[in-house]
Design an enzyme around this catalytic site. Structure first.
Site, PDB file in Angstrom:
ATOM      1  N   CYS A 188      -4.262  -5.826  -3.579  1.00 11.23           N
ATOM      2  CA  CYS A 188      -3.216  -6.760  -3.148  1.00 11.23           C
ATOM      3  C   CYS A 188      -3.224  -8.102  -3.874  1.00 11.23           C
ATOM      4  CB  CYS A 188      -3.332  -7.020  -1.648  1.00 11.23           C
ATOM      5  SG  CYS A 188      -3.333  -5.539  -0.623  1.00 11.23           S
TER       6      CYS A 188
ATOM      7  N   ASP B 299       3.000  -2.915  -4.102  1.00 12.36           N
ATOM      8  CA  ASP B 299       2.046  -3.740  -4.852  1.00 12.36           C
ATOM      9  C   ASP B 299       1.019  -2.910  -5.614  1.00 12.36           C
ATOM     10  OD1 ASP B 299       0.826  -2.945  -2.498  1.00 12.36           O
ATOM     11  OD2 ASP B 299       0.037  -4.928  -1.979  1.00 12.36           O
ATOM     12  N   HIS B 300       0.787  -1.668  -5.182  1.00  9.61           N
ATOM     13  CA  HIS B 300      -0.132  -0.749  -5.875  1.00  9.61           C
ATOM     14  C   HIS B 300      -0.039   0.598  -5.186  1.00  9.61           C
ATOM     15  CE1 HIS B 300      -2.632  -1.559  -2.410  1.00  9.61           C
ATOM     16  NE2 HIS B 300      -2.643  -2.844  -2.726  1.00  9.61           N
TER      17      HIS B 300
ATOM     18  N   LYS C 182       4.325 -11.220   3.697  1.00  8.93           N
ATOM     19  CA  LYS C 182       2.926 -11.408   3.300  1.00  8.93           C
ATOM     20  C   LYS C 182       2.816 -12.301   2.061  1.00  8.93           C
ATOM     21  CE  LYS C 182      -0.833  -8.618   1.328  1.00  8.93           C
ATOM     22  NZ  LYS C 182      -1.462  -7.283   1.293  1.00  8.93           N
TER      23      LYS C 182
ATOM     24  N   HIS D 117      -0.907 -13.821   0.878  1.00 12.99           N
ATOM     25  CA  HIS D 117      -2.226 -13.375   0.393  1.00 12.99           C
ATOM     26  C   HIS D 117      -2.602 -13.983  -0.958  1.00 12.99           C
ATOM     27  CE1 HIS D 117      -5.278  -9.794   0.632  1.00 12.99           C
ATOM     28  NE2 HIS D 117      -5.807 -10.961   0.933  1.00 12.99           N
TER      29      HIS D 117
ATOM     30  N   LYS E 130      -5.431   3.304  -4.349  1.00 11.66           N
ATOM     31  CA  LYS E 130      -5.699   1.874  -4.211  1.00 11.66           C
ATOM     32  C   LYS E 130      -7.144   1.552  -4.594  1.00 11.66           C
ATOM     33  CE  LYS E 130      -5.770  -1.808  -0.715  1.00 11.66           C
ATOM     34  NZ  LYS E 130      -5.428  -2.159   0.690  1.00 11.66           N
TER      35      LYS E 130
ATOM     36  N   ASP F  42       0.807  -1.233   0.000  1.00 14.38           N
ATOM     37  CA  ASP F  42       0.000   0.000   0.000  1.00 14.38           C
ATOM     38  C   ASP F  42       0.838   1.280   0.000  1.00 14.38           C
ATOM     39  OD1 ASP F  42      -2.096  -1.783   0.206  1.00 14.38           O
ATOM     40  OD2 ASP F  42      -3.105  -0.734   1.832  1.00 14.38           O
TER      41      ASP F  42
END
Length: 594
Positions: free
Chosen positions: A89, A356-357, A148, A150, A381, A50
């Protein structure tokens, strides 16, 4: 004299031959050293969670301190148009790991669930998908994932671990199989599927009130009904409450866990020490595998809410809790880079840093912003079309191979990391499927001036929201928006009051004719070109439209991993470190050998 002269000539010849031999040896040594430096490097991939592109000093922020990441950029190559394949994510990471859009593996959604919700769901990265870790494992690399995941855990039983990192090419895993959420913090308001949770609680209250009304009517002899029927109705209400509270009432215990390989080591996890455990594991992995080659993917828990920050960094930044968390993240990155240098691996390691974004604009506590800053870029996001949701940091360092301090303004993708590291390891990308990524090595080394991507396509869930065209000859960069989320309140630049902007339905606007931006001169996407502006608008929209139609022909139906059936909590799939449902443990054993 003749024999003496002959001996001198022989001596000179021998000396010349020796010198030539020495020169050749030196040249060969140099070649060997250069070859050793460029073949089979260690690969260190660091991904923040994030993080906004505007949160880093090397991307223009002069109020947050990120000296370690800034130095990484100074020593390497910095990408200014590095793009996530998805603004959320789960799909972004699936695309990163496989080099292909997440919808190709079923890891993007058509309905409201755009990311995995539970460790005990049955959805996840399918076993027939090939990650870069699996290919590098086959090339002799020791592979590790710290942090992480996910991407799911189980399919049919609690211990099948079909989606687990160790079934996707990683030799070693330590970290969260899920992701941080507010529910992981006992003092923060719950955030996981909060809308559904609120509705279920409302329905429970209405039904309970109905039962109490029936009981009161029966007691006052206002209605004629048997106590047996009243008890049956009350039991049904209790069963309804239990059916949903068994999952939503224990999110911290079910989702906020740590695993080492296949074993749950902490349930629920202690947030305050998670960062130090991740750092310890990353440093230990580097030390254990310093003989190389290794691939280490450090998937940081920072800077996702609930922004758990250690005492050392609390209150030290100029941007509240979020700023504190960013500065702690930078310190963690610095410690990992120090470990690489201390083991003499800096010159033989390709290091990469990204997010990731984009930053989470809707993450707020009242009027306090808890999400990142996306610089001059619009959106964040969850918003696939707008730049702020998908433009991320991209930094590569490899001393002696990649030019230090170099900046590249060409469009690139997180999906490009897959073919890049596969090529470095001497492997081959799969030939039996569409790979959307392109190797970055020619661009990074300076062998190519232009990106290998002429077109890039931006999805929100499984809906195409936008596409960009990079004109090879002129270098101009066009972006066409077909669908955009409706910001509220008007002018907010985000969807306030909800956790995420929608991809479809009543909360989006479909543009016909589409919006067109010239990102070369308008990177903030503030000035759309008018359809009446002349032939340029029609020509660009037509060219991008043809590319979109060609791209869509490559899309094939696959099983949806994020359907409600796959996302829903299933008690028989719940990872547990004790007899279910009494799952509780705290094991902080030393990292095992890979």
């Amino acid at each position: 004299m003749a024999p003496t002269a002959q001996r001198r000539r022989a001596a000179h010849a021998a000396r010349d031959s020796l010198n030539l031999l020495l020169i050749m040896c030196l040249l060969l040594k140099t070649c060997e050293l250069k070859s050793a430096n460029t073949s089979k490097p260690n690969i260190l991939l660091i991904m923040a969670d994030d993080l906004g592109i505007g949160d880093l000093g090397c991307y223009g922020n002069d109020t947050l301190r990120t000296p370690n990441i800034d130095q990484l950029a100074e020593e390497g190559v910095r990408l200014t148009q590095h793009l996530a394949a998805a603004p959320l994510c789960t799909p972004s990471r699936a695309a990163f790991l496989t080099g292909r859009h997440a919808f190709r593996s079923g890891m993007d959604a058509t309905d409201r669930y755009r990311a995995l919700q539970w460790n005990a769901g049955s959805g996840g990265l399918p076993q027939n998908e090939t990650t870069f870790a699996r290919i590098l494992q086959g090339q002799g690399y020791t592979t590790g994932l710290i942090g992480k995941w996910h991407q799911g855990v189980n399919c049919a039983s609690r211990n099948d671990h079909c989606h687990h990192p160790l079934h996707h090419g990683f030799d070693y895993f330590y970290g969260m199989p899920f992701t941080l959420v507010n529910d992981c913090h006992p003092d923060r308001p719950p955030s996981l599927d909060s809308g559904l949770r609120a509705r279920l609680w409302l329905y429970t209250q209405i039904m309970a009130l109905g039962v109490l009304t029936i009981v009161a009517g029966k007691a006052c002899r206002l209605i004629s009904i048997s106590w047996k029927l009243v008890l049956s109705v009350a039991t049904l209400v209790l069963l309804f409450f239990t059916s949903w509270y068994a999952s939503f009432g224990f999110v911290r215990r079910w989702n906020c866990i740590l695993m080492r390989n296949h074993e749950v080591t902490e349930q629920p996890m202690v947030l305050e020490r998670a960062a130090s455990l991740v750092l310890k594991e990353a440093v230990s992995f580097i030390a254990r595998n310093k003989q190389g080659p290794f691939l280490l993917f450090v998937s940081l828990l920072h800077v996702h809410i609930p922004l758990v920050t250690t005492e050392r960094f609390l209150g030290k930044s100029r941007h509240g809790l979020y700023g504190d968390n960013v500065e702690e993240m930078d310190w963690l990155v610095g410690e990992i880079l120090n470990a690489v240098e201390e083991h003499g691996l800096k010159n033989t390691t390709l290091t990469y840093f990204t997010s990731d974004h984009g930053g989470h604009l809707q993450a707020r506590d009242g009027h306090v912003q808890l999400g990142g800053w996306n610089g001059i870029y619009r959106g964040g996001k969850g918003m696939a079309g707008w730049e702020g949701g998908i433009r991320v940091p991209g930094i590569f360092r490899w001393p002696g191979v990649l030019p230090a301090g170099h900046v590249i303004h060409e469009p690139t993708s997180l999906m490009d990391v897959f073919p890049t590291v596969v090529q470095l390891a001497g492997g081959q990308v799969p030939q039996d499927r569409v790979i959307d990524g392109r190797s970055l090595l020619p661009l990074l080394r300076g062998d190519a001036e232009r990106s290998a991507h002429e077109f890039l396509f931006h999805y929100c869930g499984q809906y195409l929201h936008a596409a960009r065209w990079h004109e090879k000859d002129s270098g101009r960069l066009w972006k066409v928006h077909y669908t955009t989320p409706d910001f509220h309140p008007e002018g907010a630049g985000a969807c306030r009051g909800s956790s995420m902007c929608p991809c479809s339905g009543a909360g989006v606007t479909h543009h016909d004719p589409p919006l067109l931006f010239d990102l070369s001169g308008d990177p903030s996407e503030a000035r759309p070109l008018s359809p009446d502006a002349g032939p340029v608008y029609r020509e660009v929209v037509a060219r991008v439209g043809r590319a979109v139609r060609e791209h869509r022909r490559s899309v094939r139906p696959v099983p949806e991993q994020l359907s409600f059936q796959n996302v829903a909590w299933k008690p028989w799939l719940q990872p547990c470190c004790g007899p279910f449902p009494f799952c509780a443990c705290s094991r902080d054993a030393d990292p095992g050998e890979t």
